[in-house]
Design a protein around this motif. Structure first.
Motif, PDB file in Angstrom:
ATOM      1  N   ASN A  58      57.934  12.644  15.226  1.00  0.00           N
ATOM      2  CA  ASN A  58      57.422  11.284  15.288  1.00  0.00           C
ATOM      3  C   ASN A  58      56.886  10.928  16.669  1.00  0.00           C
ATOM      4  O   ASN A  58      55.854  10.254  16.794  1.00  0.00           O
ATOM      5  N   MET A  62      52.984  10.110  17.644  1.00  0.00           N
ATOM      6  CA  MET A  62      52.531   9.027  18.529  1.00  0.00           C
ATOM      7  C   MET A  62      51.520   9.534  19.537  1.00  0.00           C
ATOM      8  O   MET A  62      50.522   8.875  19.837  1.00  0.00           O
ATOM      9  N   ARG A 232      57.527   3.031  13.232  1.00  0.00           N
ATOM     10  CA  ARG A 232      56.107   3.068  12.889  1.00  0.00           C
ATOM     11  C   ARG A 232      55.884   2.816  11.395  1.00  0.00           C
ATOM     12  O   ARG A 232      54.920   2.134  11.011  1.00  0.00           O
ATOM     13  N   SER A 241      49.788  -2.744  11.577  1.00  0.00           N
ATOM     14  CA  SER A 241      49.176  -1.595  12.237  1.00  0.00           C
ATOM     15  C   SER A 241      47.887  -1.957  12.971  1.00  0.00           C
ATOM     16  O   SER A 241      47.563  -1.361  14.008  1.00  0.00           O
TER      17      SER A 241
END
Length: 444
Positions: A58, A62, A232, A241
Motif C-alpha cells: 500500500n 502511494m 485509501r 479521491s
C-alpha cells in the motif's frame, strides 16, 4: 496590450488586491468555490527504510500513484512533540519553543511526562500559531486526532474537532486504528472539515521496546501498511479521491541502543563531575540532556563534562551547533549535551529498558523518516530528493490555499511535487475566468 485587455487587467488587479501579504485568504475566494481537503497522517517513529525489509504494497502504491521522497530529515531534537510541532508550524524547534517531550520548569524543578505535557497549554501556546488555527482564521474547519499539540488552545482558539488519547492508551490496536480512520472520514464528509491531522503511536512504541531491527517491528510496519490501504480505500468509499490530498509521514526514525557496551555514557561515573553542583537536570531521556548548574558553578561543571567521555558532546548554550536550530530558545538551559548514535545518557543511575531510541543527531541516517503524498494536487510516480520537514508546513498551506504564518520553510522546495496549476486552481471561478479572458485577449 489592447484597450480591452488593459481594462481586464485592471479588474483582475482589483480582485487580487486582498492577496497582499497579511490579507485574510478567505476574502480571496468565492463563497461557492470548492475547497481541497487535506489529511496529514503521522506514524510515529517510522524510519525511512522500514519499507525495505517488509512487504508494503500500500505504501508502494502511494508512491506509484503520487509522490515519494527518498527520505525526510526531521528537526532536531528528534523527539515526538518537537518534531510534530515543526510539521504544523514550519518552524525549527528553537523558534517554536516545544523543545522537549516533557514539560519542565527549572525554578520549581517540576518535570511532567509526555502524556501530561500534551495537555499543558502554556507548553504549546508560547507564540507560534499552528496550521489548525491559521486555517480556521481564514475560514476553514480543522481537526486533530491524537496529534501532539492538537488539544490545547492557541491565542484563545481551539481546533474545531479534536480527540486526545487516554493516559494508558494502547497505540497498537489495529481495530481501533480503523475506527479512528472511520471517524476522520466522518469529520470530512459530515462536518465539512478541510484539514485533519491524524496520529498513530506506532511503529515507535514497538521500535522502542524490541528495537528497530526486530521481527516485532517488521510486523508492526506490515500493520501500518494495511492501515494505509484501509485509509485509501476509505477515501475512495467516501467519494473523496478527487478532493482530498493525503500526506503520510512521521516525526523521526529509530536507532538500536547500545546496552552492554563497555563505554556507556554514565554521568554519575565521571570522575570530576558531581550532581551537587547542579540545580536542575533533565537527563535519562535518551541521548539528550540539559543542566542548570548552581550559581557560579557553570564553568566548573562545563570543565568537568567537556571531553570527559568520547561519546558525549557537551556545550554551553551559546556554543551549541547553530545547524541544529535548537539552542536559541529561552527554555534551553545554560548547558546541554547529546550522545553518539546508539548511546543514551545515564544520569544519576544506569537504567535503560528500551532496545530502540531516538533523539539523536538529525543528520544520522537512523533518524531520517518517510514522506508519501497522493491526491488530486500531487504528481504521479515522482520520487524526489531528501528535504527537511520544516518545509512541509508551506506545502500544506499551498494545498489549502491559505496565507502561512511566518516560518522557516521555503514554499519553493516542495512546489515541484504539485501538478501544474494545482495551487492556481484554488482561486475563485471569477478570477480564473478573467485570467482565461486575458490570455485570449493577449493572443488576439
Amino acid at each position: 496590450m489592447k484597450p480591452s485587455a488593459v481594462l481586464l487587467a485592471g479588474a483582475l488587479a482589483a480582485i487580487l488586491v486582498p492577496c497582499c501579504p497579511g490579507a485574510p485568504v478567505h476574502m480571496q475566494r468565492s463563497a461557492h468555490s470548492p475547497r481541497s481537503k487535506l489529511l496529514l497522517v503521522s506514524f510515529d517513529g517510522f524510519r525511512w527504510d522500514y519499507d525495505q525489509d517488509v512487504d508494503t504494497p500500500n505504501l508502494d502504491a502511494m508512491a506509484r500513484d503520487g509522490v515519494k521522497a527518498r527520505y525526510m530529515t526531521p528537526a532536531f531534537i528528534t523527539l515526538t512533540s518537537p518534531c510534530h510541532f515543526t510539521l504544523v508550524t514550519g518552524k525549527y524547534v528553537e523558534n517554536h519553543g516545544v523543545v522537549h517531550n516533557m514539560f519542565y520548569n527549572t525554578s520549581s524543578r517540576l518535570k511532567l511526562p509526555y502524556y501530561t505535557t500534551l495537555g499543558i497549554q502554556s507548553w504549546w501556546d508560547n507564540g507560534s500559531v499552528p496550521i489548525w488555527v491559521t486555517a480556521q482564521r481564514q475560514g476553514l474547519r480543522t481537526g486533530s486526532f491524537f496529534y501532539p499539540g492538537g488539544n490545547v488552545t492557541y491565542q484563545g482558539v481551539a481546533v474545531t474537532l479534536s480527540r486526545k488519547e487516554g493516559a494508558l492508551h494502547n497505540y497498537g490496536n489495529e481495530s481501533e486504528w480503523r475506527a479512528n480512520v472511520d471517524t476522520v472520514m466522518t469529520w470530512f464528509t459530515q462536518h465539512d472539515l478541510h484539514l485533519v491531522t491524524l496520529y498513530f503511536g506506532e511503529p515507535d512504541t514497538t521500535g522502542h521496546r524490541y528495537g528497530p531491527e526486530s521481527p516485532q517491528r517488521q510486523a508492526m510496519v506490515e500493520q501500518v501498511d494495511r492501515t494505509v490501504g484501509y485509509l485509501r480505500d476509505s477515501i475512495a468509499h467516501h467519494n473523496l479521491s478527487d478532493s482530498l490530498d493525503l500526506i503520510v509521514t512521521s516525526d523521526h526514525g529509530m536507532s538500536s541502543v547500545q546496552k552492554t557496551a563497555p563505554d556507556l555514557v554514565e554521568l554519575h561515573k565521571l570522575p570530576n563531575f558531581t550532581f551537587q553542583d547542579v540545580d536542575f537536570e533533565l537527563l535519562d531521556y535518551g541521548p539528550n540532556g540539559m543542566l542548570l548548574p548552581k550559581e557560579g558553578r557553570l564553568e566548573q561543571v562545563y570543565a568537568a563534562l567537556r571531553g570527559a567521555h568520547p561519546r558525549l558532546h557537551v556545550y554551553r548554550k551559546e556554543e551549541f551547533p547553530s545547524s541544529f536550530h535548537y539552542a536559541g530558545h529561552p527554555r534551553i538551559t545554560p548547558l546541554l549535551m547529546y550522545s553518539d548514535p546508539g548511546y543514551v545518557i545515564h544520569g544519576r543511575y544506569s537504567v535503560q529498558f528500551n532496545n530502540g531510541e531516538h533523539g539523536f543527531d538529525n543528520g544520522d541516517m537512523d533518524m531520517k523518516t518517510i514522506f508519501r503524498a497522493v491526491g488530486p494536487s500531487f504528481k504521479e510516480g515522482l520520487e524526489v530528493e531528501p528535504f527537511e520537514s520544516v518545509h512541509v508546513y508551506e506545502l500544506m498551506c499551498q494545498l489549502l490555499g491559505i496565507e502561512p504564518e511566518a516560518n522557516d520553510g521555503d514554499p519553493a522546495v516542495l512546489r515541484p511535487l504539485l501538478r501544474s496549476g494545482a495551487t492556481l486552481s484554488r482561486w475563485p471561478p471569477s478570477v480564473m475566468g478573467l485570467l482565461g479572458i486575458m490570455l485570449l485577449a493577449k493572443v488576439a
